[in-house]
Design an enzyme around this catalytic site. Structure first.
Site, PDB file in Angstrom:
ATOM      1  N   CYS A  20       0.850  -1.199   0.000  1.00  0.00           N
ATOM      2  CA  CYS A  20       0.000   0.000   0.000  1.00  0.00           C
ATOM      3  C   CYS A  20       0.877   1.237   0.000  1.00  0.00           C
ATOM      4  O   CYS A  20       2.100   1.158   0.100  1.00  0.00           O
ATOM      5  CB  CYS A  20      -0.926   0.011   1.215  1.00  0.00           C
ATOM      6  SG  CYS A  20      -0.054   0.193   2.780  1.00  0.00           S
ATOM      7  N   CYS A  23       3.389   1.783   2.756  1.00  0.00           N
ATOM      8  CA  CYS A  23       4.663   1.062   2.622  1.00  0.00           C
ATOM      9  C   CYS A  23       5.683   1.962   1.942  1.00  0.00           C
ATOM     10  O   CYS A  23       6.854   2.033   2.345  1.00  0.00           O
ATOM     11  CB  CYS A  23       4.487  -0.216   1.810  1.00  0.00           C
ATOM     12  SG  CYS A  23       3.462  -1.461   2.592  1.00  0.00           S
ATOM     13  N   CYS A  88      44.296 -21.643 -10.885  1.00  0.00           N
ATOM     14  CA  CYS A  88      44.248 -22.336  -9.595  1.00  0.00           C
ATOM     15  C   CYS A  88      43.161 -21.706  -8.722  1.00  0.00           C
ATOM     16  O   CYS A  88      42.548 -20.697  -9.098  1.00  0.00           O
ATOM     17  CB  CYS A  88      45.602 -22.292  -8.881  1.00  0.00           C
ATOM     18  SG  CYS A  88      46.072 -20.642  -8.342  1.00  0.00           S
ATOM     19  N   CYS A  91      43.046 -17.963  -8.015  1.00  0.00           N
ATOM     20  CA  CYS A  91      42.472 -17.090  -9.044  1.00  0.00           C
ATOM     21  C   CYS A  91      40.987 -16.882  -8.783  1.00  0.00           C
ATOM     22  O   CYS A  91      40.472 -15.765  -8.895  1.00  0.00           O
ATOM     23  CB  CYS A  91      42.664 -17.701 -10.435  1.00  0.00           C
ATOM     24  SG  CYS A  91      44.375 -17.805 -10.971  1.00  0.00           S
ATOM     25  N   ASP A 497       6.154 -38.721   6.744  1.00  0.00           N
ATOM     26  CA  ASP A 497       4.712 -38.637   6.624  1.00  0.00           C
ATOM     27  C   ASP A 497       4.264 -40.025   6.158  1.00  0.00           C
ATOM     28  O   ASP A 497       5.073 -40.817   5.676  1.00  0.00           O
ATOM     29  CB  ASP A 497       4.337 -37.564   5.601  1.00  0.00           C
ATOM     30  CG  ASP A 497       2.840 -37.500   5.367  1.00  0.00           C
ATOM     31  OD1 ASP A 497       2.096 -37.454   6.348  1.00  0.00           O
ATOM     32  OD2 ASP A 497       2.428 -37.528   4.195  1.00  0.00           O
ATOM     33  N   ASP A 696       5.177 -35.539   0.859  1.00  0.00           N
ATOM     34  CA  ASP A 696       4.862 -35.238  -0.537  1.00  0.00           C
ATOM     35  C   ASP A 696       3.640 -34.342  -0.684  1.00  0.00           C
ATOM     36  O   ASP A 696       3.235 -34.014  -1.792  1.00  0.00           O
ATOM     37  CB  ASP A 696       4.648 -36.525  -1.337  1.00  0.00           C
ATOM     38  CG  ASP A 696       3.307 -37.189  -1.028  1.00  0.00           C
ATOM     39  OD1 ASP A 696       2.787 -36.985   0.083  1.00  0.00           O
ATOM     40  OD2 ASP A 696       2.781 -37.903  -1.896  1.00  0.00           O
ATOM     41  N   ASP A 700       2.697 -30.923   4.225  1.00  0.00           N
ATOM     42  CA  ASP A 700       4.014 -31.251   4.765  1.00  0.00           C
ATOM     43  C   ASP A 700       5.000 -30.091   4.610  1.00  0.00           C
ATOM     44  O   ASP A 700       6.087 -30.135   5.177  1.00  0.00           O
ATOM     45  CB  ASP A 700       4.594 -32.483   4.054  1.00  0.00           C
ATOM     46  CG  ASP A 700       3.732 -33.717   4.249  1.00  0.00           C
ATOM     47  OD1 ASP A 700       3.215 -33.886   5.364  1.00  0.00           O
ATOM     48  OD2 ASP A 700       3.567 -34.494   3.295  1.00  0.00           O
TER      49      ASP A 700
END
Length: 805
Positions: A20, A23, A88, A91, A497, A696, A700
Site C-alpha cells: 500500500c 509502505c 588455480c 584465481c 509422513d 509429498d 508437509d
C-alpha cells in the site's frame, strides 16, 4: 542512472514487498534517514524507487541492506558466465573479490573447477560490459551464455579444442625435455654422458620462454592485482634455475658441462603441464552428470501446425503444441499423451532402469527416450519450466555452491603463495649462510617454490561436490544446494509422513458400515460431501462411488474444510459432516456404539471416516492405503545407517501405530495435525538430532521447511518440492537412505581430498627445504597432488545406492 564503471551515485530500482501507499512512505523515511542518502522517492503504483546518494559515504550494497531492514526487497539480476584464464583456486578467490567490489554487485561466487561464475546485482546497476571490463582489468575474460543449448555445445567444443591444444603443447615440451631427462638418468646411473651446454640451452629455452610463457602471463596478472597464485611459484622457481644455468654457461663456457640445471626448469614445466592436462581431463569427468542431462535435450521437434507436421527448433515450441514422437526419439517436452501408447525409458531423469508403460492421458517427461510406439504429446511445460531444465538447474546450483569448509580453504589459499615465497627465501638464506653453498641454496629454494601447490586445495571440495551430486542425480536424487549436502551427511533422525511416502498414496475404500440408512445412500451422501475436498481420502471415496454406476451425486452448499478434522456442507437443506472421531465429538455426535468396529479397522492399519447428518451418525467407512513394497527395506537401511525413524500422521493413532509396526519404524504418532508436524520436528532438533523430514503433500511444507533437511518425493506437489532441500525423482522410500549415503560418501571424499592436498605440502615443503628433493621430483609431486585429488573425487562416480533392488 549512471551505468559506467565509475561509482554509481543515482539508483533507480524496482522494490518488492510493498502492499500500500503507507509502505512507500515508510520506505522513503527509512532511506532518507540512512547515512549517505541525499534523496529518496518511492512510487507505490510503479513499485520503483529513485535514490540519490553520495558514493563516498554509502554504496548500493548498503542501500540494499537499508531496504531489507525496512522489510522490503530489491529486484536483482543474475549473471551466469564462463571465466577464461583461471589457473588455480587462488584465481577464483581473487576474481570473487574483484567482482564483489563492483558498485551494484551484491554477491559473486566463482567456481574454479567448473570455470564459471554467478554474479547477483541490483537490477539495472551492472551491465555485461562492466563485468567483462572488470574481469579484463584483472587479467581474465568472461563468456556469457545467451542460448543455453547452443552455448553448452559451443563450450564443449571449445573445451575439446583447448584439451587438444594442451596435449600438443605438452607433446612439444616433452620432446624438447626428453634429451635432458635422458642425460639426468644417465648421470644418476653412473654413466658419464653429458650434453654440451649450448645444446641444453637450445632445448630448455623454448620450454622456458615459449611454452612456459603462460606461467609468466598469469603470474604477471596476479602480481598486478596484488595477489599470488600457483603460476607465480612456478615462474619464480623455474626462472631461478634457468637463469642460474644461463649465468654458469656464459661464465664457464664448456667447463659448465655437468653443472647446469636446465633440466630442472624444463622438466618442472613439462611435469606441471602434464599435471594440468590430466587435471583438465579429470575435471571433465566431474561434470559428466550435467553433460549427460544436457545431451537429453533434443535440438528439434516434430510439431503439428495447421494440421501439417513441421520440424521446429525446441526454442520455438509453445504450450499445448501437439508434438509427434517416433520410436527411439527423445521426448522434446513435458506433456500428456493424447494419442498412441509406448514404453518410455526415464533412466537418466529418475534413475528408474526399467522402461515404463505409457498410454493416453499419462504424463511424459522431456528428455526421456521413447520406446517402440509412436505417440502424440500435448506440451504442458517447455524451456526453463520443463522437468529436465529444473533438474539441470538444481544440479548446477548444488555443484556451483561452496561448502563452509571451502571458504576456510579459500582464506588459506589467499595467504599460501606469500607464505611459500617467504619459506623459499628463508631456505635459500639458510643454505647459503650456513653451508656457504650458493648452488645447493638455489636448488633447495627452487624445489620449495615448485612443489608447493595451492591448486589441490582449491579442487579438493568442489570436485567432490560436483561428482557426488552428479552421481546422486543419476539415481534420481536431486540435491538443492551445498548446505543440503552438508546437513544430509549428519542426519540421525528421519521423520516420515505416511500417505504417499511409506504408502502408495492411492487409498481405496475397503469396508463400509451403514447404520441408519442404506449403504448406497450412505455412499451417495459422503461422496457428494467430499466433492469439495482435495484430500486423497476424499478422492478415494469419490472414485469408489464412480465405479458404482447407479449412484448419482447430490449438489452441495456451504462447503467448509476443517484441516486435520474433516469437512462439512449442506445437502438437501441438512448439515452433513464427515471426518475423524474427534470431529464427531466436537459436533456432539455419539460414536460409542461403533467404536469397537472402528478400533478393529484401525488396528489393521485402516483409516476410519465417520459421517453424520444433523445429530445422527449415518455410518463409517474404512480406507486402506497399501504400503509401498520398498518401505520396510528403506527403514531397515536407515537403521543400519544409525538413523532414528519416526512416523507422523494425522490418521488415527491405532492405524498409524499399525503401519509403523509393519515397516519397523522406531516411533509412530497418529492424530498429528499439519501445523503440529513442524513443532514435532523442532522438538527433535532441540533434543540434539539432525532431522530430515520426508513428505509429498502441501500439508508437509511447514515441516519440510523446519527440518534440517526437507526431502520431497518426486510424485508430490510442487509446493513440497520447492520447500524441500532434496527431491527424490521416484516415489521410492529407499532413496531416503540412499540420499544420506551419497552425502556421507561425498563428505568422506572432501575430507580425504583435503588430507591429500595438505599432506603433499606439509611433507613435501620441508623435504624440499632440507634439500632432499630435486626440482624435477618436486615438479612431479606438485603435479601428482592435483591429479590425486581430482582422481579421488572421480571415484564417487562409481557410487551406487546399496538399498535399491
Amino acid at each position: 542512472m549512471n551505468n559506467s564503471s565509475k561509482a554509481v551515485n543515482h539508483l533507480q530500482t524496482s522494490i518488492t514487498g510493498m502492499t500500500c501507499g503507507a509502505c512507500a512512505t515508510r520506505l522513503e523515511k527509512a532511506l532518507s534517514r540512512a547515512a549517505g542518502i541525499n534523496t529518496a522517492t518511492v512510487n507505490f503504483a510503479t513499485e520503483q524507487a529513485d535514490i540519490g546518494f553520495d558514493p563516498k559515504n554509502t554504496d548500493v550494497k548498503n542501500i540494499s541492506t537499508v531496504i531489507a531492514k525496512a522489510g522490503f526487497g530489491i529486484k536483482e539480476s543474475d549473471f551466469h558466465f564462463e571465466i577464461n584464464g583461471m589457473t588455480c583456486g587462488a584465481c577464483a578467490s581473487r576474481i570473487e573479490k574483484v567482482l564483489t567490489k563492483m558498485p551494484g554487485v551484491l554477491n559473486a561466487s566463482v567456481n574454479f573447477a567448473l570455470e564459471n561464475a554467478e554474479v547477483i546485482t541490483v537490477n539495472n546497476t551492472v551491465s555485461r560490459e562492466q563485468i567483462e571490463n572488470t574481469l579484463s582489468n584483472a587479467g581474465f575474460s568472461a563468456e556469457f551464455r545467451d542460448d543455453a543449448i547452443d552455448q553448452d555445445e559451443l563450450h564443449r567444443q571449445k573445451e575439446a579444442a583447448a584439451l587438444k591444444k594442451e596435449l600438443f603443447t605438452l607433446g612439444i615440451s616433452a620432446i624438447l625435455t626428453a634429451p635432458l631427462v635422458a642425460q639426468m638418468v644417465a648421470m644418476s646411473s653412473g654413466l658419464n654422458i653429458h650434453l654440451p651446454p649450448y645444446i641444453e640451452f637450445i632445448l630448455a629455452t623454448p620450454v622456458q620462454l615459449v611454452i612456459g610463457a603462460r606461467f609468466y602471463k598469469s603470474a604477471a596478472k596476479a602480481l598486478k592485482a596484488k595477489s599470488g597464485n600457483m603460476d607465480v611459484l612456478v615462474a619464480l622457481g623455474t626462472t631461478t634455475a634457468y637463469l642460474y644455468s644461463v649465468y654458469l654457461m656464459f661464465s664457464l663456457g664448456q667447463n659448465a658441462t655437468g653443472q647446469l640445471y636446465f633440466e630442472a626448469s624444463a622438466v618442472s614445466i613439462t611435469l606441471v603441464l602434464l599435471g594440468k592436462f590430466m587435471e583438465s581431463r579429470a575435471k571433465r569427468g566431474t561434470t559428466a552428470a550435467i553433460r549427460q542431462l544436457m545431451d537429453l535435450r533434443p535440438k528439434t521437434a516434430s510439431v503439428l501446425r495447421n494440421k501439417e507436421e513441421v520440424e521446429l527448433p525446441i526454442e520455438q515450441l509453445k504450450l499445448n503444441d501437439i508434438v509427434i514422437v517416433r520410436p527411439g526419439e527423445k521426448l522434446p517436452v513435458d506433456g500428456n499423451i493424447i494419442e498412441g501408447q509406448t514404453e518410455v525409458n526415464e533412466a537418466l531423469i529418475t534413475g528408474e532402469s526399467l522402461p515404463i508403460n505409457k498410454k493416453i492421458g499419462d504424463k511424459v517427461t522431456g528428455g526421456a527416450i521413447n520406446g517402440t510406439g509412436m505417440i502424440k504429446v500435448s506440451a504442458s511445460a517447455i524451456g526453463v519450466n520443463s522437468t529436465l531444465s529444473k533438474i539441470i538447474k538444481l544440479v548446477e546450483n548444488a555443484q556451483a555452491g561452496k561448502a563452509p569448509i571451502q571458504r576456510l580453504v579459500d582464506r588459506i589459499s589467499e595467504i599460501f603463495v606469500p607464505v611459500i615465497v617467504v619459506i623459499a627465501i628463508c631456505t635459500f638464506l639458510s643454505w647459503y649462510f650456513l653451508n656457504d653453498d650458493l648452488e645447493s641454496a638455489l636448488i633447495a629454494a627452487v624445489s620449495v617454490l615448485v612443489i608447493a601447490c595451492p591448486c589441490a586445495l582449491g579442487l579438493a571440495t568442489p570436485t567432490a561436490i560436483m561428482t557426488g551430486t552428479g552421481a546422486a542425480a543419476r539415481f534420481g536424487i536431486l540435491i538443492k544446494d551445498v548446505e543440503a549436502l552438508e546437513q544430509a551427511h549428519a542426519i540421525n533422525a528421519i521423520v516420515f509422513d505416511k500417505t504417499g511416502t511409506l504408502t502408495t498414496g492411492n487409498p481405496a475404500v475397503v469396508d463400509i458400515h451403514a447404520i441408519t440408512i442404506e449403504q448406497n445412500d450412505l455412499l451417495r451422501t459422503i461422496a457428494s460431501l467430499q466433492q469439495g475436498s482435495e484430500h486423497p481420502l476424499a478422492k478415494a471415496v469419490i472414485n469408489h462411488v464412480e465405479d458404482i454406476k447407479e449412484i448419482e451425486l447430490l449438489p452441495i452448499e456451504n462447503f467448509r474444510s476443517h484441516t486435520g478434522f474433516g469437512v462439512e456442507a449442506t445437502i438437501d437443506a441438512q448439515r452433513v459432516i464427515s471426518g475423524n472421531a474427534e470431529f464427531m465429538h466436537q459436533n456432539g455426535i455419539e460414536t460409542q456404539n461403533q467404536i469397537e468396529l472402528a478400533y478393529d479397522w484401525e488396528s489393521k492399519g485402516k483409516t476410519v471416516i465417520w459421517i453424520a447428518r444433523d445429530k445422527d451418525l449415518l455410518g463409517i467407512l474404512a480406507i486402506a492405503d497399501p504400503l509401498r513394497p520398498e518401505s520396510t527395506a528403506a527403514i531397515a537401511q536407515l537403521k543400519r545407517l544409525g538413523v532414528r525413524t519416526l512416523l507422523l500422521s494425522g490418521d488415527a493413532i491405532r492405524a498409524v501405530e499399525e503401519i509403523g509396526k509393519q515397516v519397523g519404524i522406531d516411533e509412530s504418532k497418529g492424530g498429528v495435525k499439519p501445523k503440529d508436524k513442524s513443532d514435532q520436528v523442532q522438538a527433535l532438533r532441540s533434543e540434539g538430532y539432525r532431522v530430515g523430514m520426508i513428505g509429498d503433500g502441501i500439508n508437509d511444507a511447514p515441516a519440510l521447511a523446519s527440518a534440517d533437511v526437507g526431502i520431497a518425493m518426486g510424485s508430490g506437489t510442487d509446493v513440497a518440492m520447492e520447500t524441500a532441500s532434496i527431491t527424490l525423482m521416484r516415489s521410492n522410500p529407499e532413496l531416503v537412505p540412499a540420499a544420506i549415503s551419497v552425502s556421507r560418501a561425498t563428505w568422506r571424499k572432501i575430507r580425504q581430498n583435503l588430507f591429500w592436498a595438505f599432506i603433499y605440502n606439509v611433507i613435501g615443503i620441508p623435504f624440499a627445504a632440507a634439500g632432499l628433493l630435486s626440482p624435477s621430483i618436486a615438479g612431479a609431486a606438485m603435479a601428482c597432488s592435483s591429479i590425486s585429488v581430482v582422481s579421488n573425487s572421480l571415484l564417487l562416480r562409481r557410487w551406487k545406492p546399496k538399498t535399491i533392488i
